[in-house]
Structure formats: structure tokens, C-alpha cells
Design a protein around this motif. Structure first.
Motif, PDB file in Angstrom:
ATOM      1  N   GLU A 188       0.849  -1.194   0.000  1.00 10.87           N
ATOM      2  CA  GLU A 188       0.000   0.000   0.000  1.00 10.87           C
ATOM      3  C   GLU A 188       0.883   1.242   0.000  1.00 10.87           C
ATOM      4  O   GLU A 188       1.668   1.456   0.925  1.00 10.87           O
ATOM      5  CB  GLU A 188      -0.901   0.004   1.230  1.00 10.87           C
ATOM      6  CG  GLU A 188      -1.746   1.279   1.337  1.00 10.87           C
ATOM      7  CD  GLU A 188      -2.377   1.433   2.709  1.00 10.87           C
ATOM      8  OE1 GLU A 188      -2.403   0.447   3.486  1.00 10.87           O
ATOM      9  OE2 GLU A 188      -2.814   2.555   3.016  1.00 10.87           O
ATOM     10  N   THR A 189       0.775   2.062  -1.034  1.00 10.37           N
ATOM     11  CA  THR A 189       1.554   3.302  -1.095  1.00 10.37           C
ATOM     12  C   THR A 189       0.969   4.248  -2.134  1.00 10.37           C
ATOM     13  O   THR A 189       0.480   3.815  -3.191  1.00 10.37           O
ATOM     14  CB  THR A 189       3.029   3.025  -1.442  1.00 10.37           C
ATOM     15  OG1 THR A 189       3.694   4.266  -1.702  1.00 10.37           O
ATOM     16  CG2 THR A 189       3.173   2.123  -2.651  1.00 10.37           C
ATOM     17  N   ALA A 190       1.044   5.545  -1.823  1.00  5.85           N
ATOM     18  CA  ALA A 190       0.599   6.566  -2.776  1.00  5.85           C
ATOM     19  C   ALA A 190       1.472   6.595  -4.023  1.00  5.85           C
ATOM     20  O   ALA A 190       1.115   7.236  -5.019  1.00  5.85           O
ATOM     21  CB  ALA A 190       0.599   7.929  -2.101  1.00  5.85           C
ATOM     22  N   ALA A 191       2.618   5.904  -3.982  1.00  7.58           N
ATOM     23  CA  ALA A 191       3.494   5.865  -5.157  1.00  7.58           C
ATOM     24  C   ALA A 191       2.826   5.196  -6.353  1.00  7.58           C
ATOM     25  O   ALA A 191       3.266   5.360  -7.495  1.00  7.58           O
ATOM     26  CB  ALA A 191       4.789   5.132  -4.811  1.00  7.58           C
ATOM     27  N   PHE A 192       1.747   4.446  -6.109  1.00  8.48           N
ATOM     28  CA  PHE A 192       1.004   3.836  -7.217  1.00  8.48           C
ATOM     29  C   PHE A 192       0.165   4.869  -7.984  1.00  8.48           C
ATOM     30  O   PHE A 192      -0.289   4.583  -9.093  1.00  8.48           O
ATOM     31  CB  PHE A 192       0.059   2.751  -6.696  1.00  8.48           C
ATOM     32  CG  PHE A 192       0.706   1.411  -6.484  1.00  8.48           C
ATOM     33  CD1 PHE A 192       0.938   0.549  -7.542  1.00  8.48           C
ATOM     34  CD2 PHE A 192       1.064   0.995  -5.206  1.00  8.48           C
ATOM     35  CE1 PHE A 192       1.526  -0.688  -7.341  1.00  8.48           C
ATOM     36  CE2 PHE A 192       1.649  -0.245  -4.996  1.00  8.48           C
ATOM     37  CZ  PHE A 192       1.880  -1.089  -6.070  1.00  8.48           C
ATOM     38  N   ALA A 193      -0.082   6.023  -7.400  1.00  7.09           N
ATOM     39  CA  ALA A 193      -1.006   6.987  -8.002  1.00  7.09           C
ATOM     40  C   ALA A 193      -0.603   7.340  -9.430  1.00  7.09           C
ATOM     41  O   ALA A 193       0.556   7.646  -9.705  1.00  7.09           O
ATOM     42  CB  ALA A 193      -1.071   8.251  -7.153  1.00  7.09           C
ATOM     43  N   ALA A 194      -1.568   7.295 -10.331  1.00  8.62           N
ATOM     44  CA  ALA A 194      -1.311   7.658 -11.727  1.00  8.62           C
ATOM     45  C   ALA A 194      -1.000   9.147 -11.824  1.00  8.62           C
ATOM     46  O   ALA A 194      -1.578   9.961 -11.091  1.00  8.62           O
ATOM     47  CB  ALA A 194      -2.523   7.324 -12.587  1.00  8.62           C
ATOM     48  N   HIS A 206      -8.331   8.159 -15.768  1.00  9.50           N
ATOM     49  CA  HIS A 206      -7.304   7.157 -15.490  1.00  9.50           C
ATOM     50  C   HIS A 206      -6.692   7.289 -14.090  1.00  9.50           C
ATOM     51  O   HIS A 206      -5.882   6.459 -13.693  1.00  9.50           O
ATOM     52  CB  HIS A 206      -6.160   7.279 -16.506  1.00  9.50           C
ATOM     53  CG  HIS A 206      -6.545   6.956 -17.921  1.00  9.50           C
ATOM     54  ND1 HIS A 206      -7.602   7.541 -18.569  1.00  9.50           N
ATOM     55  CD2 HIS A 206      -5.978   6.091 -18.810  1.00  9.50           C
ATOM     56  CE1 HIS A 206      -7.678   7.073 -19.807  1.00  9.50           C
ATOM     57  NE2 HIS A 206      -6.712   6.196 -19.978  1.00  9.50           N
ATOM     58  N   TRP A 207      -7.060   8.312 -13.345  1.00 10.50           N
ATOM     59  CA  TRP A 207      -6.379   8.601 -12.085  1.00 10.50           C
ATOM     60  C   TRP A 207      -6.531   7.492 -11.048  1.00 10.50           C
ATOM     61  O   TRP A 207      -5.689   7.361 -10.158  1.00 10.50           O
ATOM     62  CB  TRP A 207      -6.866   9.922 -11.497  1.00 10.50           C
ATOM     63  CG  TRP A 207      -6.411  11.134 -12.267  1.00 10.50           C
ATOM     64  CD1 TRP A 207      -5.623  11.155 -13.382  1.00 10.50           C
ATOM     65  CD2 TRP A 207      -6.721  12.496 -11.976  1.00 10.50           C
ATOM     66  NE1 TRP A 207      -5.426  12.450 -13.813  1.00 10.50           N
ATOM     67  CE2 TRP A 207      -6.091  13.302 -12.969  1.00 10.50           C
ATOM     68  CE3 TRP A 207      -7.475  13.121 -10.990  1.00 10.50           C
ATOM     69  CZ2 TRP A 207      -6.202  14.682 -12.984  1.00 10.50           C
ATOM     70  CZ3 TRP A 207      -7.585  14.506 -11.003  1.00 10.50           C
ATOM     71  CH2 TRP A 207      -6.944  15.284 -11.990  1.00 10.50           C
ATOM     72  N   THR A 208      -7.618   6.724 -11.123  1.00 12.52           N
ATOM     73  CA  THR A 208      -7.851   5.667 -10.126  1.00 12.52           C
ATOM     74  C   THR A 208      -7.445   4.284 -10.640  1.00 12.52           C
ATOM     75  O   THR A 208      -7.695   3.284  -9.965  1.00 12.52           O
ATOM     76  CB  THR A 208      -9.333   5.641  -9.700  1.00 12.52           C
ATOM     77  OG1 THR A 208     -10.149   5.406 -10.862  1.00 12.52           O
ATOM     78  CG2 THR A 208      -9.736   6.965  -9.058  1.00 12.52           C
ATOM     79  N   ASP A 209      -6.816   4.212 -11.790  1.00 10.11           N
ATOM     80  CA  ASP A 209      -6.462   2.909 -12.389  1.00 10.11           C
ATOM     81  C   ASP A 209      -5.711   2.006 -11.425  1.00 10.11           C
ATOM     82  O   ASP A 209      -5.928   0.790 -11.396  1.00 10.11           O
ATOM     83  CB  ASP A 209      -5.585   3.110 -13.633  1.00 10.11           C
ATOM     84  CG  ASP A 209      -6.364   3.492 -14.871  1.00 10.11           C
ATOM     85  OD1 ASP A 209      -7.571   3.801 -14.745  1.00 10.11           O
ATOM     86  OD2 ASP A 209      -5.774   3.485 -15.959  1.00 10.11           O
ATOM     87  N   PHE A 210      -4.799   2.586 -10.655  1.00  7.97           N
ATOM     88  CA  PHE A 210      -3.899   1.779  -9.838  1.00  7.97           C
ATOM     89  C   PHE A 210      -4.262   1.809  -8.360  1.00  7.97           C
ATOM     90  O   PHE A 210      -3.420   1.575  -7.494  1.00  7.97           O
ATOM     91  CB  PHE A 210      -2.451   2.226 -10.057  1.00  7.97           C
ATOM     92  CG  PHE A 210      -2.074   2.309 -11.513  1.00  7.97           C
ATOM     93  CD1 PHE A 210      -2.484   1.340 -12.410  1.00  7.97           C
ATOM     94  CD2 PHE A 210      -1.344   3.382 -12.000  1.00  7.97           C
ATOM     95  CE1 PHE A 210      -2.164   1.417 -13.761  1.00  7.97           C
ATOM     96  CE2 PHE A 210      -1.010   3.476 -13.339  1.00  7.97           C
ATOM     97  CZ  PHE A 210      -1.418   2.485 -14.231  1.00  7.97           C
ATOM     98  N   ASN A 211      -5.543   2.103  -8.079  1.00  7.36           N
ATOM     99  CA  ASN A 211      -6.003   2.016  -6.692  1.00  7.36           C
ATOM    100  C   ASN A 211      -5.871   0.590  -6.168  1.00  7.36           C
ATOM    101  O   ASN A 211      -5.589   0.366  -4.995  1.00  7.36           O
ATOM    102  CB  ASN A 211      -7.443   2.498  -6.567  1.00  7.36           C
ATOM    103  CG  ASN A 211      -7.538   4.010  -6.518  1.00  7.36           C
ATOM    104  OD1 ASN A 211      -6.524   4.707  -6.521  1.00  7.36           O
ATOM    105  ND2 ASN A 211      -8.753   4.533  -6.477  1.00  7.36           N
ATOM    106  N   TYR A 212      -6.116  -0.381  -7.063  1.00  8.13           N
ATOM    107  CA  TYR A 212      -5.854  -1.794  -6.768  1.00  8.13           C
ATOM    108  C   TYR A 212      -5.106  -2.386  -7.957  1.00  8.13           C
ATOM    109  O   TYR A 212      -5.480  -2.167  -9.110  1.00  8.13           O
ATOM    110  CB  TYR A 212      -7.138  -2.583  -6.558  1.00  8.13           C
ATOM    111  CG  TYR A 212      -7.902  -2.261  -5.299  1.00  8.13           C
ATOM    112  CD1 TYR A 212      -7.270  -2.276  -4.045  1.00  8.13           C
ATOM    113  CD2 TYR A 212      -9.264  -1.980  -5.343  1.00  8.13           C
ATOM    114  CE1 TYR A 212      -7.983  -1.998  -2.889  1.00  8.13           C
ATOM    115  CE2 TYR A 212      -9.976  -1.711  -4.195  1.00  8.13           C
ATOM    116  CZ  TYR A 212      -9.337  -1.713  -2.971  1.00  8.13           C
ATOM    117  OH  TYR A 212     -10.035  -1.436  -1.824  1.00  8.13           O
ATOM    118  N   VAL A 213      -4.070  -3.166  -7.672  1.00  5.95           N
ATOM    119  CA  VAL A 213      -3.207  -3.731  -8.710  1.00  5.95           C
ATOM    120  C   VAL A 213      -2.818  -5.158  -8.329  1.00  5.95           C
ATOM    121  O   VAL A 213      -2.527  -5.431  -7.158  1.00  5.95           O
ATOM    122  CB  VAL A 213      -1.925  -2.873  -8.875  1.00  5.95           C
ATOM    123  CG1 VAL A 213      -0.840  -3.641  -9.600  1.00  5.95           C
ATOM    124  CG2 VAL A 213      -2.224  -1.573  -9.568  1.00  5.95           C
TER     125      VAL A 213
END
Length: 248
Positions: free
Chosen positions: A153-159, A167-174
Motif C-alpha cells: 500500500e503506497t501513494a506511489a502507485f497513483a497515476a 485514469h487517475w484511479t487505475d492503480f487504486n488496486y493492482v
């Protein structure tokens, strides 16, 4: 298995942000304008052989070539059925093995690479790679929803906010697809064991309503379900491709 969360000293944060920036620049298979795939097995060259008749001991609509690549000990398969070799539309189905038989558990509408599929993926081609890949690591901007596999879990995933807002929420879950990556690391790890040219950072992630750069996307509800149910002890894999290549 234990879960990971990014925290600690400033030096650790700096390292993570640097790695995250590199990974996000090539997220979903790589940046760059790319070009059409040459000799990648799409278009008129797509395989046209039929999959075997329905058999509960096999994943439906998957022919011998890819069926043989599903590990014998795997008891969970995420099958991604691309609509066509040049299409971005797909259906994502979770199958669970009960005894000798595969049972269809859940399904969702989804998307793949905006230019479709290829058997020779390279960075920037905007096509998703056809194949069978293990699923080992997960993460996202949002807190762990109860994932069974390691979750970062990290904000570093944020698009990047230079991307379209959709597309901003694309990487909320990966969930990382183990294509040209080091298993057992965060999906943000930029390491490419087979070289940068072959692309990487190909993930299952949240859908924005259209094709991706090479990833597979599905609704938030689907991602949460997969995170909560894909179990490392069941050795989950993804079987992905357009219908013609899957059936070969």
C-alpha cells in the motif's frame, strides 16, 4: 503470507518514489508511442484452430497450446478472453478447480491493450501479451482490502495527474502479472529480467472504460474480489489472449 506496506525513513521513501516513477512511466507495458506489432501473430495471421469440445477438466475455449502451460498444481485461473486480436474489449473470468473440474466462479467485463493482443509483446506496442503467467504480488493506492497475496500500500502507485482524469484511479488496486518481472517484489519494482525492450509492469488493475497500454482492467468490485480470493496456496495464474490465440 505477510503483507508489505511502504514506510520508514526518508531514504526509503526516496528509493520507493524513484522506483515507482520508473515503474509508472512504463506501467501497463511501457511508455512511448510504440508501433504496430511486426510478426506478433495478430491480424490475418491469427490462429484459427478450434478449441477442443467442452471438458470440465479444462479451461473453456483454451486450446492445447496454452492449456499445457497451466501448472498442474494451479487451482485458480483468471481467464482473459479478448474479443479480437485487434480489439481492446475483453471478458475476465475466474475459474476455481474443484477435484478435477474447473468451475466458473465470477466474471466481469474488462479491457486489454488498446491495440489488442500479440505473441511478441515489446515496450510501447500498446498490445497485451498472449500467454499464461503466474500471479504473485499486489498493491495499490488504497488500503489492503484483505488480499491473500503480499500487498504493497503506497501513494506511489497513483497515476500521474497529467493523464486523463478518468485514469487517475487505475492503480487504486493492482495485481502484478508475472511477465518480465521479479516475483516476490512490489508491482512497482522496475526490474526487467529479460530486458527493457520486452516491456513490463503489466498488471490487472481497475478499469477506466477503454483500452490500456498492455494491462488487463476490470471493475473495482472485480479487483477487490480477486484480491480477497486469489490464494498463493492455490497457485493462481492468468491465461490471457484474444479468442483465436486462446483456442489454438
Amino acid at each position: 503470507m505477510g503483507h508489505m506496506r511502504i514506510s520508514g525513513t526518508m531514504s526509503m521513501r526516496t528509493a520507493v518514489v524513484t522506483a515507482a516513477a520508473l515503474a509508472l512511466l512504463t506501467a501497463c507495458g511501457g511508455g512511448g508511442n510504440g508501433g504496430g506489432d511486426k510478426g506478433g501473430g495478430q491480424g490475418k495471421h491469427a490462429m484459427r484452430s478450434k478449441a477442443p469440445a467442452s471438458d470440465p477438466t479444462r479451461i473453456p475455449e483454451v486450446g492445447n497450446a496454452l492449456q499445457a502451460k497451466i501448472p498442474g498444481h494451479s487451482r485458480q485461473v483468471v481467464a482473459v478472453y479478448g474479443k479480437g486480436v485487434n480489439s481492446a474489449d475483453a471478458t475476465v473470468v475466474l475459474y476455481t478447480k474443484e477435484g478435477k473440474d474447473w468451475k466458473r466462479t465470477r466474471s466481469w467485463a474488462g479491457h486489454n491493450g488498446k491495440r489488442g493482443w500479440t505473441t511478441r509483446h515489446h515496450e510501447g506496442d500498446k498490445r497485451s501479451p498472449v500467454g499464461v503467467y503466474t500471479l504473485s504480488d499486489a498493491g495499490g493506492v488504497l488500503p489492503d482490502p484483505g488480499a491473500r497475496m503480499p500487498y504493497s500500500e503506497t501513494a506511489a502507485f497513483a497515476a500521474p495527474h497529467s493523464w486523463p482524469k478518468s485514469h487517475w484511479t487505475d492503480f487504486n488496486y493492482v495485481i502484478a502479472i508475472d511477465y518480465n518481472r521479479v516475483k516476490g517484489t512490489s508491482p512497482l519494482d522496475p526490474t526487467r529480467p529479460e530486458g527493457q525492450r520486452k516491456g513490463g509492469s503489466i498488471w490487472l488493475h481497475m478499469d477506466h472504460g477503454s483500452g490500456t497500454s498492455a494491462c488487463v482492467s476490470l471493475p473495482k468490485s472485480g479487483m477487490k474480489y480477486l484480491l480477497r480470493n486469489l490464494d498463493p496456496e492455490r497457485h493462481p495464474v492468468v491465461v490471457m489472449g484474444d479468442k483465436a490465440h486462446l483456442a489454438a
